[in-house]
Each structure stands twice: as C-alpha cells, then as structure tokens.
Design a protein around this motif. Structure first.
Motif, PDB file in Angstrom:
ATOM      1  N   VAL A 156    -102.492 -70.432  -2.068  1.00  0.00           N
ATOM      2  CA  VAL A 156    -101.284 -70.929  -1.411  1.00  0.00           C
ATOM      3  C   VAL A 156    -100.025 -70.467  -2.150  1.00  0.00           C
ATOM      4  O   VAL A 156     -98.918 -70.578  -1.636  1.00  0.00           O
ATOM      5  N   SER A 157    -100.208 -69.951  -3.353  1.00  0.00           N
ATOM      6  CA  SER A 157     -99.105 -69.412  -4.137  1.00  0.00           C
ATOM      7  C   SER A 157     -99.691 -68.358  -5.069  1.00  0.00           C
ATOM      8  O   SER A 157    -100.784 -68.544  -5.608  1.00  0.00           O
ATOM      9  N   TRP A 158     -98.965 -67.238  -5.236  1.00  0.00           N
ATOM     10  CA  TRP A 158     -99.565 -66.169  -6.036  1.00  0.00           C
ATOM     11  C   TRP A 158     -98.521 -65.197  -6.576  1.00  0.00           C
ATOM     12  O   TRP A 158     -97.354 -65.210  -6.184  1.00  0.00           O
ATOM     13  N   ALA A 159     -98.999 -64.318  -7.464  1.00  0.00           N
ATOM     14  CA  ALA A 159     -98.195 -63.211  -7.995  1.00  0.00           C
ATOM     15  C   ALA A 159     -99.148 -62.168  -8.548  1.00  0.00           C
ATOM     16  O   ALA A 159    -100.257 -62.488  -8.980  1.00  0.00           O
ATOM     17  N   THR A 198     -94.888 -68.250  -2.514  1.00  0.00           N
ATOM     18  CA  THR A 198     -95.571 -69.488  -2.146  1.00  0.00           C
ATOM     19  C   THR A 198     -95.455 -69.645  -0.634  1.00  0.00           C
ATOM     20  O   THR A 198     -94.378 -69.446  -0.063  1.00  0.00           O
ATOM     21  N   LEU A 199     -96.557 -69.969   0.007  1.00  0.00           N
ATOM     22  CA  LEU A 199     -96.574 -70.061   1.461  1.00  0.00           C
ATOM     23  C   LEU A 199     -95.679 -71.180   1.972  1.00  0.00           C
ATOM     24  O   LEU A 199     -95.527 -72.220   1.303  1.00  0.00           O
ATOM     25  N   PRO A 200     -95.061 -70.999   3.145  1.00  0.00           N
ATOM     26  CA  PRO A 200     -94.298 -72.080   3.768  1.00  0.00           C
ATOM     27  C   PRO A 200     -95.190 -73.320   3.917  1.00  0.00           C
ATOM     28  O   PRO A 200     -96.369 -73.228   4.219  1.00  0.00           O
ATOM     29  N   GLN A 239     -93.408 -77.628  -4.788  1.00  0.00           N
ATOM     30  CA  GLN A 239     -94.417 -78.393  -5.522  1.00  0.00           C
ATOM     31  C   GLN A 239     -94.706 -77.810  -6.908  1.00  0.00           C
ATOM     32  O   GLN A 239     -95.646 -78.213  -7.569  1.00  0.00           O
ATOM     33  N   GLY A 240     -93.883 -76.846  -7.321  1.00  0.00           N
ATOM     34  CA  GLY A 240     -94.031 -76.267  -8.652  1.00  0.00           C
ATOM     35  C   GLY A 240     -95.087 -75.188  -8.765  1.00  0.00           C
ATOM     36  O   GLY A 240     -95.418 -74.748  -9.875  1.00  0.00           O
ATOM     37  N   TYR A 241     -95.602 -74.706  -7.634  1.00  0.00           N
ATOM     38  CA  TYR A 241     -96.679 -73.725  -7.684  1.00  0.00           C
ATOM     39  C   TYR A 241     -96.212 -72.382  -8.241  1.00  0.00           C
ATOM     40  O   TYR A 241     -96.885 -71.778  -9.085  1.00  0.00           O
ATOM     41  N   ILE A 278    -100.491 -77.286 -13.452  1.00  0.00           N
ATOM     42  CA  ILE A 278    -101.173 -76.894 -12.226  1.00  0.00           C
ATOM     43  C   ILE A 278    -102.099 -75.721 -12.536  1.00  0.00           C
ATOM     44  O   ILE A 278    -101.703 -74.756 -13.189  1.00  0.00           O
ATOM     45  N   ARG A 279    -103.324 -75.796 -12.076  1.00  0.00           N
ATOM     46  CA  ARG A 279    -104.289 -74.747 -12.386  1.00  0.00           C
ATOM     47  C   ARG A 279    -103.953 -73.447 -11.668  1.00  0.00           C
ATOM     48  O   ARG A 279    -103.728 -73.445 -10.459  1.00  0.00           O
ATOM     49  N   VAL A 280    -103.939 -72.360 -12.424  1.00  0.00           N
ATOM     50  CA  VAL A 280    -103.701 -71.017 -11.885  1.00  0.00           C
ATOM     51  C   VAL A 280    -104.904 -70.158 -12.240  1.00  0.00           C
ATOM     52  O   VAL A 280    -105.331 -70.121 -13.396  1.00  0.00           O
ATOM     53  N   GLU A 281    -105.452 -69.450 -11.272  1.00  0.00           N
ATOM     54  CA  GLU A 281    -106.648 -68.650 -11.487  1.00  0.00           C
ATOM     55  C   GLU A 281    -106.384 -67.173 -11.201  1.00  0.00           C
ATOM     56  O   GLU A 281    -105.511 -66.835 -10.397  1.00  0.00           O
TER      57      GLU A 281
END
Length: 248
Positions: free
Chosen positions: A171-174, A190-192, A197-199, A112-115
């Motif tokens: 929608v998902s972060w750190a 990760t947002l509700p 979904q593995g984010y 999954i792409r993470v930016e």
C-alpha cells in the motif's frame, strides 16, 4: 546549482545498465529499451553538458523516431536552463527537478513494518495502480509500465522494493538502489486511501537505514511540489537542479 558529479554519474550509469541500447547524442546519451516503448523512463535522452539546441532536438527526433513522445533530461542546471527557450518553441514542456542529498543521521527502525518485497508482488501492485489511475490505458501499456520494474535490478549492485503491506498487498513503497557507495531512493508512493498514516515516512526511514555507510544518499523531487518540504524534514538538502523536457 550544479549537481554533484557522483550523483550525475550514478544516474547515467543506472540508466545505461538497464537499457537495451545506448546511443551517443550531443551532450550525452540516449537510452532505449525496445521492450518498453510506453515507458518514458526507459526511453529518454540524458544530457550532462552544454549543447547546441538545434543539434540536440534533431538527435532526439532521430533516435526516438519510432515513438510518439520525446523526453530530454538535462543533468546540468545551467545547460538545462539555456535549452528551455528552444525546447518550448519546439513543443516541449519543461519540468524542473531538484536533487536532494541526505545530510541527517541514520533514523531508528520504523515502528511500522517495512519489507523488501519480491518482484512479482510489486509487479502486481503496479498493475493494479496503473489500471486504477488510468483506466483508459491499453492493457499492453499497463503490462509494460508494471513489468519494467524488473529491469531496474540491472542498474545497481543492490536493488530493493521496500513496501508497507496490508493483507499481503503493498500500500506504500519506494525503490532503493545502492551501487559503489552511493544510494538512491526513488518512486516513493502511498496509495490513495492509505495516505496520512505515516507509511511513506516509515518506508523512507527503512531506506535510509539500508543506506548507512554510503558516501552519498540522494533522491530527486518535483521542483514545484509539496514533497520538497517533507524531504527537508527527513534530512534532505538541495544540492542541484535537473531540467526535464517532454513532448507528447
């Protein structure tokens, strides 16, 4: 379990570098940021050694007298446990935290792409999150809790906001901080409606890839919540305990 000194040093330094004021208190320091009075994380006391409870409680009332809350964080397990009785009697609620250090191997690039996203993108995502989670929160406080993230860039040599985007929206972060050979991963979320979904796993793996070469990579987790097991599967091992005390 005593937390390693390099982790404690990192946390104190990170907090002090983004504060507008640092005040000596018994056993440690108080960090204040006058622009963000609604932010517990920017206005708290960090204690790293044993202290006389009455002295610390009095100091907390003095240095945070303009606020309607108090936050005291013990970065020493034994000292934090010794403080609990006096803290509870004074109206504080204990919240245990576990420091975890990465002991695994650098993971492969996530599928999954993470930016690494720009600050304005994250600020807007946080505004939406706070409005959804706490609709009764005054707009002024929402703005403080969203924009305080910008101050974190002062805390370390390298600061990234890593995110999975959907239609350009996080929608998902750190948060990822790296400073003098030590890296911290923080605020994993990760947002509700986007969970399962593995984010978050993808975000964590990207953070760990960026931490390659660091002497220490760590995070801290709620001492009584399920993510501890998840962090364990990712390669994190408990190395210490913190004790946070809150009164509001």
């Amino acid at each position: 379990m005593r937390t390693p000194e390099d982790i404690v040093d990192f946390l104190v330094g990170f907090a002090c570098r983004q504060a507008s004021e640092v005040i000596d208190v018994p056993g440690g320091v108080a960090v204040r940021h006058r622009d963000f009075p609604a932010s517990y994380n920017n206005n708290r006391i960090l204690v790293r050694e044993p202290v006389e409870p009455a002295e610390l409680l009095a100091a907390a009332d003095e240095v945070m007298k303009d606020l309607d809350y108090r936050v005291i964080v013990f970065l020493d397990d034994e000292a934090g446990r010794a403080f609990e009785g006096a803290a509870v009697e004074a109206g504080y609620r204990p919240h245990p935290l576990v420091a975890k250090r990465f002991e695994g191997s650098t993971p492969p690039e996530p599928v999954i792409r993470v930016e690494s996203v720009a600050l304005p993108v994250m600020v807007e995502a946080l505004r939406r999150m706070w409005r959804a989670d706490e609709p009764e929160l005054p707009e002024e406080e929402v703005e403080q809790l969203a924009t305080r993230i910008g101050e974190r860039r002062k805390g370390a040599e390298e600061v990234h906001f890593l995110a999975v985007l959907h239609d350009g929206v996080p929608v998902s972060w750190a948060d990822f901080y790296r400073h003098r050979g030590i890296a911290q991963i923080e605020y994993v979320l990760t947002l509700p409606g986007r969970q399962g979904q593995g984010y978050s796993t993808a975000v964590m793996r990207e953070a760990l890839r960026r931490a390659e070469g660091c002497d220490t990579v760590f995070l801290f987790a709620d001492g009584e919540d399920w993510p501890q097991n998840w962090y364990g599967r990712l390669g994190f091992t408990p190395v210490g305990r913190f004790h946070e005390y809150l009164r509001n």
